[in-house]
Design a protein around this motif. Structure first.
Motif, PDB file in Angstrom:
ATOM      1  N   ALA A 124       1.560  -2.514  -2.765  1.00 30.77           N
ATOM      2  CA  ALA A 124       2.351  -1.852  -1.721  1.00 30.77           C
ATOM      3  C   ALA A 124       1.814  -2.197  -0.339  1.00 30.77           C
ATOM      4  O   ALA A 124       2.589  -2.442   0.601  1.00 30.77           O
ATOM      5  CB  ALA A 124       2.332  -0.346  -1.931  1.00 30.77           C
ATOM      6  N   ASP A 134      11.128  -0.835  -1.974  1.00 30.40           N
ATOM      7  CA  ASP A 134      11.795  -0.973  -0.673  1.00 30.40           C
ATOM      8  C   ASP A 134      11.403  -2.288   0.003  1.00 30.40           C
ATOM      9  O   ASP A 134      12.244  -2.979   0.589  1.00 30.40           O
ATOM     10  CB  ASP A 134      11.423   0.204   0.234  1.00 30.40           C
ATOM     11  CG  ASP A 134      12.002   1.525  -0.251  1.00 30.40           C
ATOM     12  OD1 ASP A 134      12.914   1.493  -1.099  1.00 30.40           O
ATOM     13  OD2 ASP A 134      11.522   2.578   0.211  1.00 30.40           O
ATOM     14  N   GLY A 135      10.127  -2.641  -0.085  1.00 30.19           N
ATOM     15  CA  GLY A 135       9.652  -3.846   0.574  1.00 30.19           C
ATOM     16  C   GLY A 135      10.224  -5.111  -0.042  1.00 30.19           C
ATOM     17  O   GLY A 135      10.602  -6.052   0.669  1.00 30.19           O
ATOM     18  N   ALA A 142       7.331   2.104  -2.005  1.00 25.76           N
ATOM     19  CA  ALA A 142       7.110   1.104  -0.952  1.00 25.76           C
ATOM     20  C   ALA A 142       7.264  -0.313  -1.499  1.00 25.76           C
ATOM     21  O   ALA A 142       7.792  -1.196  -0.812  1.00 25.76           O
ATOM     22  CB  ALA A 142       5.716   1.285  -0.345  1.00 25.76           C
ATOM     23  N   ASP A 177      -0.313  -4.010   8.545  1.00 24.50           N
ATOM     24  CA  ASP A 177       0.611  -3.120   7.846  1.00 24.50           C
ATOM     25  C   ASP A 177       1.992  -3.329   8.444  1.00 24.50           C
ATOM     26  O   ASP A 177       2.238  -4.334   9.126  1.00 24.50           O
ATOM     27  CB  ASP A 177       0.149  -1.666   7.960  1.00 24.50           C
ATOM     28  CG  ASP A 177      -0.087  -1.223   9.407  1.00 24.50           C
ATOM     29  OD1 ASP A 177       0.462  -1.866  10.334  1.00 24.50           O
ATOM     30  OD2 ASP A 177      -0.801  -0.233   9.617  1.00 24.50           O
ATOM     31  N   ALA A 178       2.903  -2.395   8.231  1.00 27.48           N
ATOM     32  CA  ALA A 178       4.264  -2.564   8.737  1.00 27.48           C
ATOM     33  C   ALA A 178       4.302  -2.641  10.258  1.00 27.48           C
ATOM     34  O   ALA A 178       5.169  -3.320  10.833  1.00 27.48           O
ATOM     35  CB  ALA A 178       5.141  -1.410   8.249  1.00 27.48           C
ATOM     36  N   SER A 181       4.140  -4.298   2.276  1.00 28.90           N
ATOM     37  CA  SER A 181       4.478  -3.606   3.522  1.00 28.90           C
ATOM     38  C   SER A 181       4.054  -4.403   4.744  1.00 28.90           C
ATOM     39  O   SER A 181       4.630  -4.242   5.824  1.00 28.90           O
ATOM     40  CB  SER A 181       3.821  -2.223   3.547  1.00 28.90           C
ATOM     41  OG  SER A 181       4.315  -1.410   2.496  1.00 28.90           O
TER      42      SER A 181
END
Length: 648
Positions: free
Chosen positions: A367, A222-223, A219, A343-344, A371
């Motif tokens: 993370a 990717d973030g 995460a 969060d996302a 995110s």
């Protein structure tokens, strides 16, 4: 009402109930009332009724009802105590065991979960394999070394040990060597753990990771790629000059101005440097530039004390990372690191996010933060990689620097001369691997030699109670003792006992604490009311209640009761790890001989850089300190984050 386990003797049940009460596992039950229970012959769970309680002295029916309700809500812990005591394990461990089982996904009653799988006892770090095996045999004489439950539990226990050492991943060879020592067949144990979803493995089983940590590192990678790819510049290249004009600070050097430009032009950038090199001034210029261009800003740090310092230096509101994300209590068996309002799906509303003291970020908190950042947010990561890494697993800042995927500015020019000059110069030398002799006529840094740990402890008490207040005018509540060790004459336990006797003597009215005691948190409680607090936060007890405390931390006051009481320690002396991210006006850094094997350059450097105005170093470790500073750098942690960040 939960009855005692089948076959449990009356004496065993009475002992378990007594230990349950004495360990503070019954919220609302104080020591006085507990003694009244025994005097009244109430020695077992089934004897506790509203009618029986109201017969006690000064017991109202309302309070009796509250106590019975409280007992019902916590009697699952009594079941655990009945299992722990025959293993000679402390009753107070029941709360952490129940919490560990809940976080591992157990949905049933904790005691019943252990009866179904006794090796779940290994969820508690202090438990040995022999104790778990003993519990298994006591519940099922046919339970043996080849039990499939045992294999999976020991694999997860081994990986948890690696995680506590900071690793997020381990090789198949290392894992196999570790579990085979306990007679575990690795392939079958791995298959069970992977099927259960607790373990993630790499191709050909070349590496293994707890699934939560593997997910967190992925995460983060990717973030960060998302933030880098979605960012658009929001200021011209000359923006740092504009920022200096806004703040009235035209003293930024070329490197600092370049750092400000990087933040304006890139989605993710890193600012590093030791004390006195101008990190704070640079961050202040970044914030001013963002405001000039109409950008919203969020400032955060891992601890409340670090957030408060960031707020003062940057001239803008700051909070802990947990508070920024809106931490919520864990109620359904998940990881503490993963329960946040933001969060996302509910991202933060900020154009610029600055995270200070980033060396303290573990992979799960990092993370969660990344995110929660929406596309287009600019992230500035500020930290000093020379400090100790995070208490939790991973080395996010170090891996981000090693990956080479984001622009980095390292500030090296030492500006802080009049304020913290000697401390900064000493820290800079240690950061570079040397331990110079201290010759400081200003006495900003003082070396106090000691022959052994006992003499070191005596010197610490003298410094705190007499020398530092008298010579430097720093009150004891503005002075912090840091030491690498818990045990021994110069460890946190003995020093706190000695300092309490001098600074705030008292009977220890609530679990050993009195009003006026300094305490330190050993776990995150971001959901505490009215203000949460983080692991490592130091505060002062301002009031005592019925098995509860009110503690003033840097971010505000918090009510501490129930299991959270067991996660407080006296805090006049704390470990160097817990001191990370905080600063005090004066610091006494203790280097006892017992710390020799664990000394390293990051540990010594972190200890020395906690002081703002005065640093006393009680030196009793001999040449081990210089040797550690010159030869022992960061202890390597096994992670996958660099590989993931560099992946195409």
């Amino acid at each position: 009402m939960t009855a005692s386990p089948a076959g449990a003797s009356s004496a065993a049940a009475e002992r378990a109930f007594a230990e349950f009460c004495a360990a503070g596992l019954w919220p609302g039950l104080g020591a006085t009332t507990a003694a009244q229970l025994t005097a009244a012959g109430i020695t077992r769970r089934e004897q506790v009724t509203v009618r029986a309680l109201t017969a006690l002295p000064r017991m109202t029916e309302r309070r009796a009802n509250r106590l019975v309700t409280s007992l019902i809500g916590n009697e699952h812990l009594l079941g655990l105590v009945e299992l722990l005591l025959p293993l000679e394990l402390p009753a107070r461990w029941a709360t952490r065991l129940a919490e560990a089982l809940e976080q591992s996904g157990v949905s049933m009653d904790a005691a019943e979960a252990l009866r179904a799988d006794p090796w779940r006892l290994l969820a508690l770090p202090e438990v040995t394999v022999a104790q778990a095996d003993r519990l298994a045999r006591s519940l099922d004489p046919d339970a043996g070394r080849l039990d499939a439950r045992r294999g999976r539990a020991l694999l997860e226990w081994t990986m948890a040990r690696f995680e506590r050492d900071g690793h997020t991943v381990t090789s198949g060879d290392d894992l196999g060597t570790a579990v085979r020592a306990f007679g575990v067949d690795l392939p079958s144990a791995v298959a069970a753990a992977v099927k259960a979803g607790t373990t993630t493995s790499g191709p050909d089983r070349s590496w293994f990771s707890p699934t939560e940590l593997a997910t967190a590192e992925q995460a983060i990678a990717d973030g960060l790629r998302r933030l880098i790819g979605s960012a658009t510049p929001w200021a011209p290249t000359a923006g740092s000059t504009e920022a200096a004009d806004d703040t009235g600070d035209d003293a930024l050097d070329e490197t600092q101005r370049a750092a400000v430009d990087l933040v304006a032009g890139h989605g993710v950038s890193v600012l590093t440097g030791g004390p006195g090199t101008g990190k704070s001034r640079t961050v202040s210029a970044v914030v001013a530039l963002a405001y000039r261009h109409g950008r919203s800003v969020a400032l955060a740090a891992p601890t409340g004390r670090a957030a408060k310092r960031l707020e003062e230096l940057a001239g803008a509101a700051a909070s802990t990372v947990h508070k920024l994300l809106g931490a919520r209590p864990v109620t359904d068996g998940g990881s503490r690191a993963g329960f946040f309002d933001h969060d996302a799906d509910n991202p933060l509303d900020a154009d610029l996010v600055v995270v200070d003291e980033a060396s303290m970020l573990d992979v799960q908190l990092a993370a969660a933060l990344i995110s929660a950042l929406p596309d287009g947010t600019h992230l500035l990561v500020v930290g000093d990689p020379a400090q100790l890494p995070s208490i939790g697993p991973g080395q996010v800042l170090a891996d981000l620097l090693a990956s080479g995927v984001v622009p980095v500015t390292e500030l090296v020019t030492l500006y802080r001369q009049s304020e913290g000059g000697s401390i900064a110069r000493l820290a800079t030398a240690v950061r570079q691997g040397t331990l110079p002799a201290v010759d400081d006529p200003t006495h900003e840094v003082v070396i106090v030699p000691a022959r052994g740990a006992a003499e070191a402890a005596t010197r610490v008490v003298q410094l705190i109670t007499d020398s530092i207040p008298r010579v430097f005018g720093s009150a004891p509540d503005q002075t912090q003792v840091v030491t690498p060790v818990h045990r021994g004459p110069a460890g946190t336990q003995a020093l706190n006992k000695a300092l309490k006797a001098q600074l705030n003597p008292g009977p220890g009215a609530v679990r050993g604490f009195d009003k006026g005691d300094r305490v330190v948190a050993t776990a995150n409680h971001a959901d505490a009311t009215p203000t949460g607090y983080a692991n490592g936060e130091v505060g002062t007890v301002v009031a005592t209640g019925d098995n509860s405390l009110r503690v003033a931390f840097s971010g505000g006051e918090s009510e501490v009761s129930g299991r959270a009481l067991g996660e407080l320690l006296h805090g006049w002396a704390i470990t160097v790890h817990r001191a990370q991210g905080s600063e005090w006006e004066s610091v006494v850094a203790v280097l006892p001989p017992e710390a020799g094997a664990m000394l390293s350059r990051p540990l010594v450097y972190t200890a020395l850089t906690r002081a703002r105005r005065h640093l006393s170093i009680v030196h009793a470790a001999g040449p081990a300190v210089a040797r550690a500073v010159s030869t022992i750098g960061s202890r390597p942690r096994r992670t996958r984050l660099v590989e993931l960040l560099q992946a195409p």
